[in-house]
Motif scaffolding. Sequence first.
Motif, PDB file in Angstrom:
ATOM      1  N   ASP A 153       4.174   1.913  68.283  1.00 32.50           N
ATOM      2  CA  ASP A 153       4.789   1.686  69.249  1.00 32.50           C
ATOM      3  C   ASP A 153       4.924   2.668  69.953  1.00 32.50           C
ATOM      4  OD1 ASP A 153       6.665   3.886  68.538  1.00 32.50           O
ATOM      5  OD2 ASP A 153       7.879   2.587  67.089  1.00 32.50           O
ATOM      6  N   SER A 154       5.324   2.355  71.163  1.00 32.11           N
ATOM      7  CA  SER A 154       5.325   3.173  72.090  1.00 32.11           C
ATOM      8  C   SER A 154       5.834   4.775  71.936  1.00 32.11           C
ATOM      9  CB  SER A 154       6.704   3.010  73.836  1.00 32.11           C
ATOM     10  OG  SER A 154       7.416   2.799  73.700  1.00 32.11           O
ATOM     11  N   ILE A 204       2.493   5.695  69.919  1.00 25.99           N
ATOM     12  CA  ILE A 204       1.769   6.268  70.664  1.00 25.99           C
ATOM     13  C   ILE A 204       1.482   7.339  71.657  1.00 25.99           C
ATOM     14  CG2 ILE A 204       0.042   5.396  72.801  1.00 25.99           C
ATOM     15  CD1 ILE A 204      -0.337   4.088  69.481  1.00 25.99           C
ATOM     16  N   GLU A 205       2.487   7.674  71.920  1.00 25.77           N
ATOM     17  CA  GLU A 205       2.474   8.897  72.931  1.00 25.77           C
ATOM     18  C   GLU A 205       3.064   9.793  72.108  1.00 25.77           C
ATOM     19  OE1 GLU A 205       6.211  10.670  75.830  1.00 25.77           O
ATOM     20  OE2 GLU A 205       6.481   9.063  75.208  1.00 25.77           O
ATOM     21  N   ASP A 207      -0.217  -5.558  74.156  1.00 25.37           N
ATOM     22  CA  ASP A 207       0.346  -4.086  75.386  1.00 25.37           C
ATOM     23  C   ASP A 207      -0.392  -3.222  74.128  1.00 25.37           C
ATOM     24  OD1 ASP A 207       1.559  -6.465  76.525  1.00 25.37           O
ATOM     25  OD2 ASP A 207       2.688  -6.621  74.597  1.00 25.37           O
ATOM     26  N   PHE A 208      -0.964  -3.354  73.028  1.00 25.98           N
ATOM     27  CA  PHE A 208      -0.928  -1.852  72.480  1.00 25.98           C
ATOM     28  C   PHE A 208      -2.234  -1.100  72.886  1.00 25.98           C
ATOM     29  CE2 PHE A 208      -3.685   0.440  69.281  1.00 25.98           C
ATOM     30  CZ  PHE A 208      -2.702   1.038  68.779  1.00 25.98           C
ATOM     31  N   LYS A 261      -2.956  -1.677  75.900  1.00 25.63           N
ATOM     32  CA  LYS A 261      -2.460  -0.728  77.600  1.00 25.63           C
ATOM     33  C   LYS A 261      -1.571  -0.228  77.143  1.00 25.63           C
ATOM     34  CE  LYS A 261       0.477  -1.662  81.357  1.00 25.63           C
ATOM     35  NZ  LYS A 261       0.665  -0.360  81.787  1.00 25.63           N
ATOM     36  N   MET A 262      -1.045   0.310  75.624  1.00 18.94           N
ATOM     37  CA  MET A 262      -0.169   1.263  75.734  1.00 18.94           C
ATOM     38  C   MET A 262      -1.100   2.537  75.890  1.00 18.94           C
ATOM     39  SD  MET A 262       3.214   0.472  73.990  1.00 18.94           S
ATOM     40  CE  MET A 262       1.846  -0.042  72.730  1.00 18.94           C
ATOM     41  N   CYS A 263      -1.977   2.215  74.780  1.00 17.22           N
ATOM     42  CA  CYS A 263      -3.002   3.421  74.808  1.00 17.22           C
ATOM     43  C   CYS A 263      -3.481   3.673  75.822  1.00 17.22           C
ATOM     44  CB  CYS A 263      -4.223   3.089  73.409  1.00 17.22           C
ATOM     45  SG  CYS A 263      -3.663   2.742  71.833  1.00 17.22           S
ATOM     46  N   ASP A 322      -2.641   3.959  78.916  1.00 15.37           N
ATOM     47  CA  ASP A 322      -1.748   4.671  79.925  1.00 15.37           C
ATOM     48  C   ASP A 322      -1.473   6.159  78.900  1.00 15.37           C
ATOM     49  OD1 ASP A 322      -1.248   2.950  80.843  1.00 15.37           O
ATOM     50  OD2 ASP A 322       0.890   1.513  80.402  1.00 15.37           O
ATOM     51  N   GLN A 323      -2.002   6.557  77.991  1.00 12.36           N
ATOM     52  CA  GLN A 323      -1.657   7.576  77.116  1.00 12.36           C
ATOM     53  C   GLN A 323      -3.278   8.387  76.697  1.00 12.36           C
ATOM     54  OE1 GLN A 323       0.918   9.196  76.933  1.00 12.36           O
ATOM     55  NE2 GLN A 323       2.775   7.960  77.226  1.00 12.36           N
TER      56      GLN A 323
END
Length: 459
Positions: free
Chosen positions: A272-273, A276-277, A313-314, A316-318, A320-321
């Motif tokens: 989850d976000s 990942i953060e 979505d996963f 993209k989250m990665c 983005d980080q």
Amino acid sequence: MKLCLVNPPGPRYLYRNSVCTFISKARYVWKPKDFILLTSVTPADWEIAFLDASIDRLSAVDALAWLQRERPDVVAMQLSSIAWDTDFAFLSSVRESFKGSRIIVLGEVFQEERFRRMVAGIADGVIYDPLRVDLVRLVGDTPHPFDVPVSGLHKKDNRQFATHVPRHELFDNTKYRWPFVKHFRFASVYTQYGCPFACSYCPESATSVSYRNARDVLAEMASLKTAGYKEIHIGDASFGYPKDNAVKILEGMVSGGFGFVWSSYIHPALGDSKTIELIAKSGGHTLVIGIDSADGALLAKYGRNLPQGKIRDFVKMCHDQGIDVCGDFIIGFKEDTEESCLRTIDLAIDMDVDYASFNIATPMLGTMLREEYRERGLTAIGFDTAGLNEVADMPNMRAKDLVRLRNHAVKRFYLRPSYFWKHAMKCRNFEEFLIKADEGMGIIVNLFRRKSTRYDNFI
């Protein structure tokens, strides 16, 4: 007590493991997961030595000479279906040369009883899960002449185990490589053994999760920082389970100021976000996920219920980080046609993953495909997902076509000028550039290596 851990002579890029065995698709070779974990549960007063005759390119004579010098009380040896004939011959030679030593074996072949029976009278025990082994008891057991004591072969359950710091100094060989490392010297850390998910085409699907408590893992990481490591590879089949334990590890990595860069496999459902953060904050730079096929209905039949939207979505989250993503893809499920395989290859491009690993579906031990294979009376072994050893026919495609499609996938994904430029620009130092260039060359060289096929038409 003196314990000698041994990988027998064999192919330079062969990885042996109790769940899965394979030949590298480039020039990487993973550090020996089973042995690293085994050193974390071996009594502290035991002396341990390690030899990897495959990676060091030693002959059987050289390996036996090393054992003679070490004078072991116990020998633990990994065997692989890919090199079964030579591995078994070496095991027999060790038994003949060391009649007074106890011999323990590990390897994915021992999931099948016939292989356990083949080593009866030669080996004194089999380890399936190195975290669940009572090594003192296993070494002390007296085997039945037609069977071998087995440790860790169990019904699926998930349990926590206390461990001490593995003896990483034994495995500090820069010939080992995880393809996404940024430093030649790295340590492989395992927070667990097994996988909580049930994708039946994967050999991990039947395994339980034996996991280490966060306190023990963080103590290990602290010792690695003291030893001067800058990078770790978290080698779990799917890092992040159980969630609370994984979060404690990630938070401890941040608060401990270890400063590692690291990478790992993960299931998108565990990412989850917030996780990942935390991964990014703790130094995570690359995550490997199974995307597998463009056909979601096909994957669902095998117990993999993960919509493409969730995967996108996963990714993209990665991104983005600032985390790279490698996608694993499988070519040649029994339901596949050439057209569906080409759609999967298209998906690898469309997903915008940073790396792609293309695998040929094979009847690996511990998978549903293997069970279907056995039900039809065929018991061949030695199959390899890279097509560098043996490949089986599928109902809709011959083995040679599967190899051709995999090669096409590799060329289409990696031989794009834009891909070369993008990844050259992402290298942060010359060491990382050399590693990436070497792995890239390995991928290209493998395209021209002789590929083996086996025409069994087993389904």
